[in-house]
Design a protein around this motif. Structure first.
Motif, short mmCIF file in Angstrom:
data_model
loop_
_atom_site.label_atom_id
_atom_site.label_comp_id
_atom_site.label_asym_id
_atom_site.label_seq_id
_atom_site.Cartn_x
_atom_site.Cartn_y
_atom_site.Cartn_z
N CYS A 106 0.83 -1.21 0.00
CA CYS A 106 0.00 0.00 0.00
C CYS A 106 0.87 1.26 0.00
N LEU A 107 1.94 1.25 0.78
CA LEU A 107 2.85 2.40 0.80
C LEU A 107 3.57 2.56 -0.53
N GLN A 108 3.97 1.46 -1.15
CA GLN A 108 4.65 1.55 -2.46
C GLN A 108 3.69 2.11 -3.51
N ASP A 109 2.43 1.70 -3.45
CA ASP A 109 1.44 2.26 -4.40
C ASP A 109 1.26 3.75 -4.17
N ALA A 110 1.22 4.18 -2.91
CA ALA A 110 1.11 5.61 -2.60
C ALA A 110 2.33 6.37 -3.09
N THR A 111 3.51 5.74 -2.98
CA THR A 111 4.74 6.37 -3.47
C THR A 111 4.69 6.54 -4.99
N SER A 112 4.21 5.52 -5.70
CA SER A 112 4.07 5.63 -7.16
C SER A 112 3.11 6.76 -7.52
N ALA A 113 2.03 6.88 -6.76
CA ALA A 113 1.07 7.96 -7.02
C ALA A 113 1.71 9.32 -6.78
N TYR A 114 2.55 9.41 -5.76
CA TYR A 114 3.24 10.68 -5.48
C TYR A 114 4.12 11.11 -6.65
N PHE A 115 4.94 10.19 -7.16
CA PHE A 115 5.84 10.57 -8.25
C PHE A 115 5.07 10.83 -9.55
N ALA A 116 3.91 10.20 -9.69
CA ALA A 116 3.13 10.43 -10.91
C ALA A 116 2.49 11.82 -10.90
N SER A 117 2.24 12.35 -9.69
CA SER A 117 1.52 13.62 -9.62
C SER A 117 2.39 14.80 -9.22
N ALA A 118 3.57 14.54 -8.63
CA ALA A 118 4.39 15.64 -8.12
C ALA A 118 4.98 16.46 -9.24
N GLN A 119 4.96 17.76 -9.07
CA GLN A 119 5.52 18.69 -10.05
C GLN A 119 6.98 18.98 -9.69
N GLY A 120 7.85 18.98 -10.68
CA GLY A 120 9.24 19.38 -10.48
C GLY A 120 10.09 18.32 -9.79
N VAL A 121 9.57 17.09 -9.66
CA VAL A 121 10.35 16.02 -9.04
C VAL A 121 10.81 15.05 -10.13
N SER A 122 12.14 14.80 -10.20
CA SER A 122 12.69 13.94 -11.25
C SER A 122 12.21 12.50 -11.07
N ARG A 123 11.74 11.88 -12.17
CA ARG A 123 11.32 10.47 -12.11
C ARG A 123 12.48 9.54 -11.85
N ARG A 124 13.73 10.06 -12.02
CA ARG A 124 14.89 9.21 -11.74
C ARG A 124 14.99 8.89 -10.26
N LEU A 125 14.32 9.68 -9.41
CA LEU A 125 14.38 9.45 -7.98
C LEU A 125 13.35 8.40 -7.53
N GLU A 126 12.47 7.98 -8.46
CA GLU A 126 11.41 7.06 -8.06
C GLU A 126 11.97 5.70 -7.64
N ALA A 127 12.89 5.15 -8.45
CA ALA A 127 13.46 3.84 -8.12
C ALA A 127 14.19 3.86 -6.79
N PRO A 128 15.07 4.89 -6.51
CA PRO A 128 15.68 4.93 -5.17
C PRO A 128 14.67 5.04 -4.04
N ALA A 129 13.57 5.77 -4.27
CA ALA A 129 12.56 5.90 -3.23
C ALA A 129 11.91 4.55 -2.93
N HIS A 130 11.54 3.81 -4.01
CA HIS A 130 10.96 2.47 -3.80
C HIS A 130 11.96 1.56 -3.09
N ARG A 131 13.21 1.66 -3.47
CA ARG A 131 14.23 0.81 -2.86
C ARG A 131 14.39 1.16 -1.38
N ALA A 132 14.34 2.46 -1.06
CA ALA A 132 14.45 2.86 0.34
C ALA A 132 13.31 2.28 1.17
N LEU A 133 12.08 2.32 0.61
CA LEU A 133 10.95 1.73 1.32
C LEU A 133 11.12 0.23 1.50
#
Length: 704
Positions: A106-133
């Motif tokens: 559930c948290l990983q899905d919320a993280t994906s939703a955050y990166f899909a909607s956030a303005q000015g945030v690089s998508r390259r940071l999505e994989a490290p964020a998932h890995r951190a979780l």
């Protein structure tokens, strides 16, 4: 990270905290649907959810990058408390694992939703964020398992005390089987230190490693020899040795050869040693996860980033090529301005200003890429910041005057010494002034001040322009940040210049801030840089200026862009130089051999052979009197410039070069050759160039 700076993981943590209620509601809904979660149906909603917020909050807190030891202790305490609560509520261990794994998803899905909607945030940071979780949940699950196991061990001890040891041992074995059956995609194994054998505790381990169940236990030597990739064996052994300390968690990512098909897979291991009373380890219990898909996704992201850099370099080259002849033609018209009809004399400065604006946009786009990937190299020296400020003022003066701005400048009487890159510090001030000019109406006021306050050099640019809404101030230095389109002027930039200002200021150990009283009330931008003591001998006093000898040169221009070559020849011809143009490499070599030019202005991207090959042939045929080679090209990456230096070029200039600067460079070369012909020591063209032109960021024509 500097205080006050919010990184994307911090912002993600804030987002997840605000979504906690939604995430936990979804978690509970999914949990209630599982028919195997028998204990869930017996407990009220509050008893299920009230014990999860500490775990949830601890994981969010870990994303804020607080001190690692504090975060680890908090997660350990929260997870153990949760495991203890679930034990008291009658949960089985597989139920505990399943509910935590569902929370993870559930948290990983919320993280994906955050990166899909956030303005000015690089998508390259999505994989490290998932890995951190994933890492944090792995830690939480292991802590919960340990607590549950401790409770289980206590129960076993009670059973032994009640002469029920055999039954307790059977219950413990059954519990471990339940762990194996329900561990969400994790293989569980145990390695006996004394016997040097590893036992796979659940079917998932056989799936990950490709070992057949009938093959029996796997020895440590066989695992290292036939399973672990040879290149990863030493780092893995090092991680194991580091873990032979009580309380130390072992974590490693390495490659294995799956035994049934020899396919290379990437796995992630987490585990911990168990110790005798004498602190000697006797076994290692761990989990194994196949993370091949995640690693491949990260590699694809890196490749996409590399392709982006190639695209930007190619785009810059293609854009710079047509800009070069436009600027050359504009400068030629300017030199012959008095010969034009009065109603046409406005054309040259317009073309010059607009082509310079386009060139700056190209350079700013490349600056963003270089800064974000750490490819900018600063050439620091002790300089007087007043000199950089004066150059920046001159760069913006014409544009400011065209808008009838009142441009005022205040510098202290004393020098302002800083340890910095002259070109980059000039760029900071130019970008601030350019920003002020863009957003100030005609007839407005732009002020530049340079002061020293408490050991810091303070650059302040204030204007009477459109101002900044209060809500936009916190993100005004963010990449591609723009104010309300109804407020900003139509000639606003891409939202890059201020981001570059902040990045370069930080690279110099400084900071950048912005203030505004509101819309229509102007803005104030300040950059603070640490000052340094005055040098023993100021650099401005090291050289004695000499009157340059006037010498007309024979110049060969080799460029397949005919407009660029011909306009360059016209411009240089005004200074009395003899200029010949050719448009391919073969003709360039022939012309150089036949006419022995003093200088060759050589494009790199030629149709028949590249400029490096042309340079090699020219130098080989020139004997003891080679021409001065100057690369004049749209390719300006660090590797391009380094290759030019290695190929015998004295300078590497990136199109479109400021015509005045090119004329000055040709004058320097003429002066050097004149000295040499008089028997004097020639000016050290290469040494001067290595400090400027061969810098991938200094080699460009930059006023901003």
């Amino acid at each position: 990270m500097k205080p006050g700076h919010k990184d994307p993981l911090h912002e993600l943590a804030v987002y997840l905290e605000t979504r906690r209620g939604t995430v936990l509601d979804r978690w509970l809904t999914e949990l209630m649907k599982d028919p195997l979660m028998t204990q869930v149906s017996r407990l009220p909603r509050d008893a299920l959810i009230d014990h999860l917020p500490p775990v949830y909050a601890g994981i969010c807190a870990a994303l804020t990058q607080r001190p690692a030891n504090t975060i680890r202790e908090r997660i350990d305490a929260d997870a153990r408390a949760h495991g203890n609560t679930r034990w008291a509520q009658g949960f089985q261990l597989d139920e505990l694992l399943k509910e935590l794994d569902l929370l993870r998803r559930c948290l990983q899905d919320a993280t994906s939703a955050y990166f899909a909607s956030a303005q000015g945030v690089s998508r390259r940071l999505e994989a490290p964020a998932h890995r951190a979780l994933e890492d944090l949940f792995s830690l939480s699950i292991n802590c919960a398992i340990r607590q549950f196991s401790d409770e289980q061990a206590a129960r076993v001890a009670d059973a032994i005390a009640q002469r029920d040891r055999a039954l307790a041992t059977q219950q413990e074995s059954e519990e471990r089987l339940r762990i194996a059956a329900a561990a969400a995609g994790l293989g569980i194994f145990e390695w006996d230190v004394a016997g040097q054998q590893a036992v796979w505790e659940n079917p998932r381990m056989f799936e990950i490693t490709g070992q057949r169940p009938q093959d029996g236990p796997l020895s440590g030597d066989e695992f290292r020899r036939s399973v672990v990739h040879p290149e990863d064996l030493e780092p893995l052994s090092q991680r194991f040795n580091e873990g032979k300390v009580p309380g130390h968690q072992v974590h490693a990512v390495f490659r294995i050869f799956r035994r049934n098909d020899q396919e290379i897979r990437t796995v992630e291991m987490n585990g911990r040693f168990r110790f005798h009373d004498d602190l000697e380890p006797y076994c290692f219990t761990g989990t194994l996860a196949d993370v091949t898909g995640r690693v491949r996704a990260e590699a694809e992201l890196k490749e996409a980033d590399r392709r982006k850099d190639v695209f930007l370099a190619t785009l810059a080259h293609e854009l710079r090529n047509p800009l070069a002849p436009i600027r050359n033609a504009a400068r030629f018209m300017d030199r012959r301005l008095q010969e034009l009809p009065l109603d046409m004399q406005w054309v040259a400065p317009v073309i010059e200003r607009q082509s310079q604006h386009l060139a700056n946009l190209v350079d700013e786009l490349l600056d963003v890429s270089r800064i974000s990937t750490g490819k900018i190299r600063l050439r620091k020296e002790v300089i007087d910041l007043k000199e950089s400020a004066e150059r920046a003022v001159e760069a913006v003066r014409l544009v400011s005057e065209s808008h009838h701005h009142r441009l005022s400048v205040h510098f202290p009487d004393m020098p302002v010494f800083v340890n910095g890159d002259t070109t980059r510090l000039t760029q900071i001030i130019s970008n601030l002034l350019d920003n002020a000019v863009k957003y100030t109406d005609d007839g407005g006021e732009v002020r530049l001040r340079l002061d020293i306050e408490n050991g810091m050099a303070v650059i302040t640019v204030a204007d009477s322009g459109v101002g900044i809404p209060a809500g936009d101030l916190p993100r005004i230095f963010d990449l591609f940040a723009q104010t309300d389109p109804l407020i900003r002027k139509s000639n606003g930039g891409l939202g890059i210049g201020l981001s570059v200002v902040r990045s370069i200021a930080r690279m110099h150990g400084g900071s950048a801030t912005a203030t505004s009283a509101g819309v229509g009330k102007g803005s104030v931008f300040s950059v603070r840089l640490p000052t340094v003591p005055a040098p023993d001998v100021p650099s401005t006093c090291l050289a004695v200026q000499e009157t340059k000898a006037v010498r007309q040169l024979k110049i060969l221009v080799v460029d397949d862009n005919r407009d660029a070559a011909e306009s360059l020849a016209l411009m240089l011809g005004l200074d009395g130089h003899t200029v010949q143009t050719v448009h391919d490499g073969t003709s360039g070599v022939s012309a150089a051999v036949a006419d022995s030019p003093d200088v060759v202005l050589l494009d790199i991207g030629l149709p028949d052979m590249n400029g490096y090959e042309v340079a090699e042939q020219i130098l080989a045929a020139s004997g003891d009197h080679p021409p001065v080679l100057v690369a004049l090209t749209g390719f300006g990456t660090e590797s391009d410039i380094a290759r030019s230096a290695a190929g015998g070029f004295s300078r590497h200039l990136v199109k479109p070069v400021d015509p005045d600067r090119l004329v000055a460079i040709i004058g320097d070369i003429a002066d050097s050759l004149a000295r040499e012909s008089r028997g004097s020591a020639p000016a050290d063209v290469r040494a001067e160039d290595e400090a400027t032109s061969f810098d991938p960021d200094r080699g460009r024509d930059r006023h901003a």
